[in-house]
Design a protein around this motif. Structure first.
Motif, PDB file in Angstrom:
ATOM      1  N   ARG A 134     -58.168   4.600 -12.509  1.00  0.00           N
ATOM      2  CA  ARG A 134     -58.175   4.103 -11.128  1.00  0.00           C
ATOM      3  C   ARG A 134     -57.000   4.725 -10.383  1.00  0.00           C
ATOM      4  O   ARG A 134     -56.066   4.043  -9.994  1.00  0.00           O
ATOM      5  N   THR A 135     -57.039   6.010 -10.266  1.00  0.00           N
ATOM      6  CA  THR A 135     -56.099   6.888  -9.548  1.00  0.00           C
ATOM      7  C   THR A 135     -54.867   7.267 -10.363  1.00  0.00           C
ATOM      8  O   THR A 135     -54.451   8.418 -10.331  1.00  0.00           O
ATOM      9  N   ARG A 136     -54.252   6.356 -11.101  1.00  0.00           N
ATOM     10  CA  ARG A 136     -52.953   6.633 -11.731  1.00  0.00           C
ATOM     11  C   ARG A 136     -53.138   7.108 -13.174  1.00  0.00           C
ATOM     12  O   ARG A 136     -53.533   6.332 -14.046  1.00  0.00           O
ATOM     13  N   THR A 409     -58.167  -0.706  -6.807  1.00  0.00           N
ATOM     14  CA  THR A 409     -57.664  -0.546  -5.443  1.00  0.00           C
ATOM     15  C   THR A 409     -56.358   0.243  -5.411  1.00  0.00           C
ATOM     16  O   THR A 409     -55.405  -0.111  -4.731  1.00  0.00           O
ATOM     17  N   GLY A 410     -56.340   1.339  -6.163  1.00  0.00           N
ATOM     18  CA  GLY A 410     -55.239   2.280  -6.045  1.00  0.00           C
ATOM     19  C   GLY A 410     -54.071   2.105  -6.976  1.00  0.00           C
ATOM     20  O   GLY A 410     -53.071   2.808  -6.863  1.00  0.00           O
ATOM     21  N   HIS A 412     -51.606  -0.181  -7.406  1.00  0.00           N
ATOM     22  CA  HIS A 412     -50.368  -0.346  -6.641  1.00  0.00           C
ATOM     23  C   HIS A 412     -49.317  -1.185  -7.349  1.00  0.00           C
ATOM     24  O   HIS A 412     -48.160  -1.211  -6.901  1.00  0.00           O
ATOM     25  N   GLU A 581     -45.435   3.428   2.091  1.00  0.00           N
ATOM     26  CA  GLU A 581     -46.238   4.505   1.520  1.00  0.00           C
ATOM     27  C   GLU A 581     -45.353   5.645   1.024  1.00  0.00           C
ATOM     28  O   GLU A 581     -45.611   6.226  -0.042  1.00  0.00           O
ATOM     29  N   GLU A 599     -55.778   9.407  -3.214  1.00  0.00           N
ATOM     30  CA  GLU A 599     -56.720   8.285  -3.170  1.00  0.00           C
ATOM     31  C   GLU A 599     -55.986   6.946  -3.140  1.00  0.00           C
ATOM     32  O   GLU A 599     -56.368   6.023  -2.420  1.00  0.00           O
ATOM     33  N   SER A 600     -54.927   6.829  -3.929  1.00  0.00           N
ATOM     34  CA  SER A 600     -54.154   5.593  -3.920  1.00  0.00           C
ATOM     35  C   SER A 600     -53.586   5.324  -2.534  1.00  0.00           C
ATOM     36  O   SER A 600     -53.629   4.193  -2.032  1.00  0.00           O
ATOM     37  N   CYS A 601     -53.085   6.367  -1.888  1.00  0.00           N
ATOM     38  CA  CYS A 601     -52.495   6.196  -0.558  1.00  0.00           C
ATOM     39  C   CYS A 601     -53.548   5.926   0.509  1.00  0.00           C
ATOM     40  O   CYS A 601     -53.206   5.434   1.597  1.00  0.00           O
ATOM     41  N   SER A 602     -54.800   6.240   0.211  1.00  0.00           N
ATOM     42  CA  SER A 602     -55.845   5.959   1.197  1.00  0.00           C
ATOM     43  C   SER A 602     -55.941   4.463   1.484  1.00  0.00           C
ATOM     44  O   SER A 602     -56.403   4.063   2.563  1.00  0.00           O
ATOM     45  N   HIS A 603     -55.502   3.637   0.565  1.00  0.00           N
ATOM     46  CA  HIS A 603     -55.535   2.194   0.813  1.00  0.00           C
ATOM     47  C   HIS A 603     -54.490   1.791   1.839  1.00  0.00           C
ATOM     48  O   HIS A 603     -54.655   0.784   2.539  1.00  0.00           O
TER      49      HIS A 603
END
Length: 625
Positions: A134-136, A409-410, A412, A581, A599-603
């Motif tokens: 999931r992105t990371r 969801t990125g 985070h 961010e 993609e993570s930052c798109s949130h």
């Protein structure tokens, strides 16, 4: 202060001088992997001759259970020349666990009290499932750090959850921008894990959660549907699962397995197969009508499991769909391990284990760290979920305890939030009868590097800053046109979900005083964070606190601000969000690979859009109290 806490500890009279490096002689009548023992803990040196501070005896005939140990520390007596350290175990694993306990004692005492510890694990498998899709995707350095942490916590199994983050040859279009883990890296990590007493296990979702593949033209023909469907009560559109009635789906999976499995020395394989709710909404609809959804599901899972068995490995799968129709177990191989997952305090682990075992299958229980979609975690839910899983699993014969750390969801949540939860999970898996009684001071010292011994408690307080909101803001999760779904918010925190909610929606959700309370708790924790903690953890916590404070403030002010104030507030919040961010990006590169960051930052862009502005304000704004 020990984590996990031992089952039995008796203090004696007197003290023993701690060594900067303990020299331990291993006595065994059979060959022993001294390399792995030497890597067991810090400041341990394994010796084969008489010059040593203590003796570790491996005796398979002793009455100590597998993985257990008896650790005895007596008062130093230099005149008599006796060794103050004695370890007895029935296997090398028990010695390793004793040495990890010794390392924790050495860290906290210059003079260790004389004592005897008798200890053994509650679950034979104590595992972490770490989401790397999931992105990371963690760096190799961070993955080694994860393994070192698991070893300190006496855990022995690691899975890296994969959807697209393994560098499959011939499938570059899927993983090109993900900075994937390569076959050579897996082999290197596999060897490193073995040397630290950890089994690295292959994990590839082989049915659902494959949207990253199926949205590409090359793989679109394998999808169940490219159209609309429902994920429980939420509408979805686009591909998600392989079509179970298309023979090419199994051919595709077998091709992945043929590349993945040779990289791992373990014979276990997690084939995923969870949450396939789109089945029947697309190409398999007629077959589902004829046979039933659970039959269509089980037939495909059976074929994937059989493919693993044919390759000399043992499969495991997420059992949520099968548990909804238990007769499906009878269509699955006996060797298939069923992973019963649930992430709330009311997850019925005991009943799930009973159901699985009644069908003659091995069950593992799988709680969660409650870290994802939360910023700071969900303390109350995590504690109850993990303790409930441990007690239910050990009473009903679960073969393993697998705690899950997802990145929805990125991804985070910062690493210290996961670390704090992982320590409780390790304690519960080791000592399930005392699963909800982890030593928070021990977690602070040994896992978070906090000499003040306060950080774990502070993180737990932070994780409950919005507890009352979570208990009353369930409607934040409902679809815009859907009915109310009740008061309880699940699988996420209120302050995080509120950031993903447009300013105009659900402003009446959550009492104002509860939003005020969340802001106050975050600020209070920020004032009390110890200063003498590792630099990276300190930076990650500072970011977590800034993010949580922003989220709670935004939730409060969007419910109380006048319409005339909203444009000004949106500009201020957008500027602060841009700063968050930037820090998220900086910290990302310290533990994670660059792929997935965009993609993570798109949130953050979604959050900005929900404020009413699509781009950050170039002019610094004033802090909103």
């Amino acid at each position: 202060m020990l984590v996990p806490a031992p089952r039995r500890l008796a203090l004696g009279v007197g003290r023993c001088q701690a060594r900067s490096t303990w020299r331990v002689r291993v006595e065994s009548d059979t060959p022993t992997d001294t390399v792995s023992l030497a890597n067991s803990a810090r400041n341990i040196e394994i010796r084969q001759h008489a010059d040593a501070d203590g003796v570790a005896r491996i005796d398979p005939t002793c009455d100590i259970p597998a993985g257990g140990y008896r650790l005895t520390i007596t008062a130093s007596d230099e005149k008599r020349g006796t060794s103050p350290l004695r370890i007895l175990a029935s296997d090398a694993t028990g010695v390793r666990h004793a040495l990890q306990t010794l390392a924790q004692l050495t860290l906290q005492y210059r003079e260790i009290p004389t004592l005897e510890i008798e200890d053994e694990p509650g679950f034979p498998i104590r595992a972490l499932m770490f989401d790397v899709s999931r992105t990371r995707v963690p760096t190799m350095e961070h993955l080694r750090e994860v393994i070192n942490t698991l070893a300190r916590l006496k855990m022995n199994h690691l899975q890296l959850y994969t959807e697209h983050a393994f560098a499959y040859a011939g499938h570059e279009d899927v993983w090109r921008d993900a900075s994937p883990i390569t076959p050579d890296e897996v082999r290197t990590l596999d060897a490193y894990a073995r040397d630290h007493g950890i089994t690295l296990v292959a994990n590839q979702n082989c049915f659902g959660h494959l949207a990253r593949w199926l949205k590409l033209p090359k793989y679109a023909h394998l999808a169940e549907t490219q159209s609309d469907w429902r994920f429980l009560c939420w509408p979805r559109s686009g591909p998600f699962s392989l079509c179970p009635t298309d023979p090419r789906s199994l051919e595709f999976v077998e091709g992945l397995l043929d590349q993945l499995l040779p990289c791992f020395s373990s014979d276990l394989v997690n084939i995923g197969c969870d949450e396939t709710y789109d089945i029947e909404f697309g190409r398999s609809k007629d077959e589902v009508t004829r046979l039933g959804r659970h039959v269509v599901y089980a037939k495909f899972v059976n074929s994937v499991a059989q493919a693993v068995l044919d390759r000399g490995r043992r499969p495991m799968f997420w059992a949520d769909i099968a548990l909804s129709r238990p007769e499906a177990f009878e269509m699955l191989p006996k060797e298939l391990i069923a992973l019963a997952w649930g992430y709330e305090d009311d997850s019925p682990f005991a009943r799930w284990c009973e159901t699985i075992c009644s069908h003659g299958r091995e069950a593992w229980i799988c709680p969660g760290t409650s870290s994802w979609r939360s910023i700071a975690g969900r303390t109350t839910e995590r504690r109850a979920n993990i303790a409930n899983a441990a007690r239910g699993g050990v009473r009903h014969g679960a073969g393993g305890f697998l705690v899950c750390d997802w990145g929805d969801t990125g991804h985070h949540q910062q690493w210290p939030i996961t670390l704090n939860a992982l320590a409780q999970a390790a304690h519960a898996a080791w000592n399930p009868e005392r699963a909800d009684n982890v030593d928070r001071e021990a977690v602070s010292m040994h896992i978070l590097g906090d000499k003040s011994l306060r950080l774990a408690d502070l993180l737990d307080t932070l994780g409950d800053a919005d507890l009352v909101l979570r208990e009353t803001c369930g409607d934040l999760a409902r679809a815009p046109s859907g009915p109310s779904i009740g008061t309880r918010l699940r699988n996420q925190s209120a302050i995080f979900l509120d950031l993903l909610t447009p300013d105009s929606m659900w402003r009446d959700t959550g009492a104002i005083e509860h939003w005020v309370h969340a802001v106050e708790v975050v600020r209070r924790v920020a004032r009390e964070v110890p200063s003498e903690i590792p630099t990276l953890i300190s930076d990650e916590l500072a970011h977590t606190l800034a993010f949580a404070e922003f989220a709670a403030e935004r939730g409060l002010r969007r419910r109380t601000a006048s319409d005339s104030d909203r444009p000004t507030l949106a500009a201020v919040w957008t500027d602060r969000l841009h700063a968050l961010e930037r820090e998220h990006t900086r910290l990302w590169h310290l533990r994670s690979r660059p792929g997935g960051l965009t993609e993570s930052c798109s949130h953050f862009e979604t959050m900005r859009r929900n404020l009413g502005l699509s781009a950050p304000d170039a002019t610094p704004a004033t802090h909103v109290p």
